[in-house]
Enzyme design. Structure first.
Site, PDB file in Angstrom:
ATOM      1  N   LYS A 125      39.843   5.435 -23.739  1.00 24.88           N
ATOM      2  CA  LYS A 125      40.388   5.105 -22.421  1.00 24.88           C
ATOM      3  C   LYS A 125      40.816   3.644 -22.405  1.00 24.88           C
ATOM      4  O   LYS A 125      40.153   2.807 -23.022  1.00 24.88           O
ATOM      5  CB  LYS A 125      39.310   5.305 -21.338  1.00 24.88           C
ATOM      6  CG  LYS A 125      38.954   6.750 -21.028  1.00 24.88           C
ATOM      7  CD  LYS A 125      37.878   6.800 -19.943  1.00 24.88           C
ATOM      8  CE  LYS A 125      37.386   8.226 -19.684  1.00 24.88           C
ATOM      9  NZ  LYS A 125      38.417   9.103 -19.093  1.00 24.88           N
ATOM     10  N   ARG A 178      33.313  18.874 -20.728  1.00 25.90           N
ATOM     11  CA  ARG A 178      33.285  20.337 -20.849  1.00 25.90           C
ATOM     12  C   ARG A 178      32.562  20.776 -22.105  1.00 25.90           C
ATOM     13  O   ARG A 178      31.965  21.848 -22.148  1.00 25.90           O
ATOM     14  CB  ARG A 178      34.726  20.869 -20.795  1.00 25.90           C
ATOM     15  CG  ARG A 178      35.589  20.421 -21.933  1.00 25.90           C
ATOM     16  CD  ARG A 178      37.072  20.612 -21.648  1.00 25.90           C
ATOM     17  NE  ARG A 178      37.589  19.626 -20.685  1.00 25.90           N
ATOM     18  CZ  ARG A 178      38.830  19.637 -20.213  1.00 25.90           C
ATOM     19  NH1 ARG A 178      39.692  20.562 -20.588  1.00 25.90           N
ATOM     20  NH2 ARG A 178      39.211  18.722 -19.348  1.00 25.90           N
TER      21      ARG A 178
HETATM   22  N1  BES Z   1      34.956  11.644 -17.042  1.00 21.28           N
HETATM   23  C1  BES Z   1      36.344  11.955 -17.147  1.00 21.28           C
HETATM   24  C2  BES Z   1      36.952  12.441 -15.832  1.00 21.28           C
HETATM   25  C3  BES Z   1      37.094  11.401 -14.759  1.00 21.28           C
HETATM   26  C4  BES Z   1      38.205  10.579 -14.732  1.00 21.28           C
HETATM   27  C5  BES Z   1      36.171  11.282 -13.766  1.00 21.28           C
HETATM   28  C6  BES Z   1      38.353   9.637 -13.744  1.00 21.28           C
HETATM   29  C7  BES Z   1      36.304  10.345 -12.761  1.00 21.28           C
HETATM   30  C8  BES Z   1      37.399   9.512 -12.754  1.00 21.28           C
HETATM   31  C9  BES Z   1      36.546  13.065 -18.173  1.00 21.28           C
HETATM   32  O1  BES Z   1      35.660  13.061 -19.242  1.00 21.28           O
HETATM   33  C10 BES Z   1      37.899  12.883 -18.741  1.00 21.28           C
HETATM   34  O2  BES Z   1      38.109  11.885 -19.390  1.00 21.28           O
HETATM   35  N2  BES Z   1      38.794  13.823 -18.465  1.00 21.28           N
HETATM   36  C11 BES Z   1      40.121  13.730 -18.919  1.00 21.28           C
HETATM   37  C12 BES Z   1      40.537  15.120 -19.340  1.00 21.28           C
HETATM   38  C13 BES Z   1      41.792  15.140 -20.122  1.00 21.28           C
HETATM   39  C14 BES Z   1      41.594  14.475 -21.466  1.00 21.28           C
HETATM   40  C15 BES Z   1      42.227  16.564 -20.308  1.00 21.28           C
HETATM   41  C16 BES Z   1      40.985  13.229 -17.782  1.00 21.28           C
HETATM   42  O3  BES Z   1      40.713  13.543 -16.631  1.00 21.28           O
HETATM   43  O4  BES Z   1      41.911  12.473 -18.051  1.00 21.28           O
HETATM   44 MN    MN Z   2      36.246  11.818 -20.816  1.00 17.19          MN
END
Ligand code: BES
Ligand code: MN
Ligand code: ZN
Length: 499
Positions: free
Chosen positions: A277, A351
């Site tokens: 990220k 997930r």
């Molecule tokens: N923990 C994040 C989701 C999240 C993002 C929660 C912002 C709260 C605020 C999760 O693990 C994640 O990174 N999800 C990705 C999924 C994607 C790679 C398909 C996302 O939401 O970008």
């Molecule tokens: Mn994530």
């Protein structure tokens, strides 16, 4: 904890006491004048105080030697919905603390205030007590003494035509303490709140459970390997912190009404892994364990409330980090139900951790399983920061859950698990991939989870928005909100359609 009393007799003014009077938008100026005098009425007119929600008006009056501070709280349409009741409790405590008051008289008499108990006095009392307690909440563990501002408020006397709502005070305080527990866990930095810290918190909760029938099992990495939790362990590989799989059990006194499994996402820090990220996206990712905070806090609460269901709380806790041992893009992981997953994004780690927790939960032979996870940014895009996405094909479960949410005033919205989108998760070399395309990201995440429920009744709640607060709002402080602890406890206190 506050000392909360109800009375229908007028309390005496006292030093260090604030009189808090909620006022509806269509208040009677004559009634206020009759009570507080023409000077107050003129001042209200001058200040254009109209009883609008979240406006206040202060004045002092003297009773001999005692100066009494009076604060009028605009409550707009009144206090008839759960959110408004919790809010007024919160607001009167926060306002009183600003002037260092130790005691509050909260005037909820029907004539000026604006309040009719409604047909469920106990619930009204519960919501009000919850709000009052949350008005004292602060996460100050890392503030030095000089910078801490613990709430000055010690006691609240609610002055109303009926004292029936006092029945709900104790439960309301239990719920608020459960919310505070969830917030404390969430607000701790990732360096402190590790998987081991979560396991220790679970131990603390068990130790504080008195004579209730509760137990705790914690699996380390080796034990999870024996159980073939390959998806969860894939995420954990890159972390120097030991993963901890946490399993709490509560059995009610007397016959159980059913067995319920609650699972919370416990990624104590989500760097994204090699799908790293950027700073902005990573900044709040100590909060990626809000699902686990919610179920652990709820466990504390449900034990104290003595709910009539057998409840299992599961957390597959880990960090998602980078390093020489971290899982790679393209790796294929095998979950504990034998399904293989090609990793096309290491940032879709939640997930993967949840998959093995769901398989484990299904083996407990539950009547229903519910998971809570800060799973996707896409859910926030869909519903905004204050609404959770609820996904299930089980209509009865959805009905029971959504009506519990209505009663607590927490905002949830159903999203569809459109089967057609499963095509996005197809992989040519494994049973599935862990992510689909951009559009519908909250739904494909839900569909991914549905591959691990082994035929059990199940619901998924994506709390990515409401579990984390960028800034304070409502009764929520910035950081972890404790969402949806009140709804979980309300749900478990009611009659759930099982079978
Ligand atoms: N923990 C994040 C989701 C999240 C993002 C929660 C912002 C709260 C605020 C999760 O693990 C994640 O990174 N999800 C990705 C999924 C994607 C790679 C398909 C996302 O939401 O970008
Ligand atoms: Mn994530
Ligand atoms: Zn995550």
């Amino acid at each position: 904890m506050l000392d909360i009393q109800w009375t229908s007799d007028q309390p005496q003014p006292a030093a260090g006491q604030v009189l808090a009077v909620p006022v509806r938008a269509e208040f009677e100026p004559d009634a206020l004048e009759a009570r507080f005098g023409p000077g107050v009425r003129a001042a209200l007119d001058a200040a254009k105080f109209k009883g609008k929600a979240s406006t206040t008006f202060d004045f002092t009056r003297s009773h001999g030697d005692v100066l009494e501070r009076v604060t009028l709280f605009g409550v707009g349409d009144g206090l008839d919905d759960p959110e408004a009741l919790r809010q007024i409790g919160h607001d009167v405590v926060r306002e009183a603390a600003k002037v260092g008051a130790t005691t509050i008289v909260l005037d909820l008499q029907a004539d000026t205030a604006a309040w009719n108990v409604g047909d469920d006095a106990e619930r009204a009392g519960r919501l009000l007590a919850q709000g009052l307690e949350l008005g004292t909440y602060a996460y100050d563990r890392f503030l030095s003494e000089d910078n801490r501002k613990p709430s000055s408020v010690q006691s609240v006397t609610v002055w109303a035509d009926t004292t029936a709502p006092s029945e709900g005070t104790h439960a309301g305080q239990i719920i608020a303490a459960a919310v505070a527990r969830a917030r404390d866990l969430a607000n701790g930095p990732g360096e402190l709140v590790t998987p081991t810290f979560l396991a220790n918190a679970a131990k603390e909760i068990v130790d504080g459970a008195g004579d209730a029938d509760v137990s705790l099992t914690v699996f380390d990495r080796a034990e999870c390997e024996k159980r073939n939790m390959g998806c969860y362990l894939g995420v954990a590989k890159g972390s120097a912190e030991e993963p901890r799989f946490i399993h709490l059990t509560y059995k009610p006194k007397g016959t159980s009404k059913g067995r319920i499994v609650l699972i919370g996402k416990g990624v104590t820090f989500d760097s994204g892994g090699y799908s790293l990220k950027p700073t902005d996206g990573m900044l709040a990712m100590k909060l990626d364990m809000c699902g686990s905070a919610a179920v652990l806090g709820s466990f504390q609460g449900l034990v104290a409330l003595g709910v009539a269901y057998e409840v299992h709380v599961l957390v597959a806790a880990t960090e998602n980090m980078i390093g020489g041992k971290a899982y790679r893009l393209g790796d294929i992981l095998t979950a504990s139900n034998g399904k293989t997953v090609e990793v096309n994004n290491t940032d879709a780690e939640g997930r993967l951790t949840m998959a093995d927790a769901l398989v484990y939960g299904s083996k407990l032979d539950p009547d229903i399983m519910i998971d809570f996870a800060t799973l996707t940014g896409a859910c926030i895009v869909a519903l905004g920061p204050y609404i959770a996405g609820v996904m299930t094909d089980d209509e009865r479960l959805a009905t029971d859950w959504m009506s519990a949410a209505d009663r607590t005033g927490e905002h949830m919205w159903r999203l569809p698990l459109q089967a057609k989108l499963k095509e996005q998760l197809r992989s040519p070399i494994a049973d599935m991939k862990n992510t689909g395309e951009r559009w519908g990201g909250a739904l494909t995440a839900g569909l991914f989870l549905s591959e691990f429920i082994e035929g059990k009744r199940w619901m998924h709640v994506d709390i990515a928005g409401p579990a984390m607060a960028n800034k304070a709002h409502g009764v929520t402080t910035a950081g972890g909100s404790g969402f949806p602890v009140p709804t979980i406890l309300e749900f478990l206190s009611g009659d759930i359609q099982l079978g």
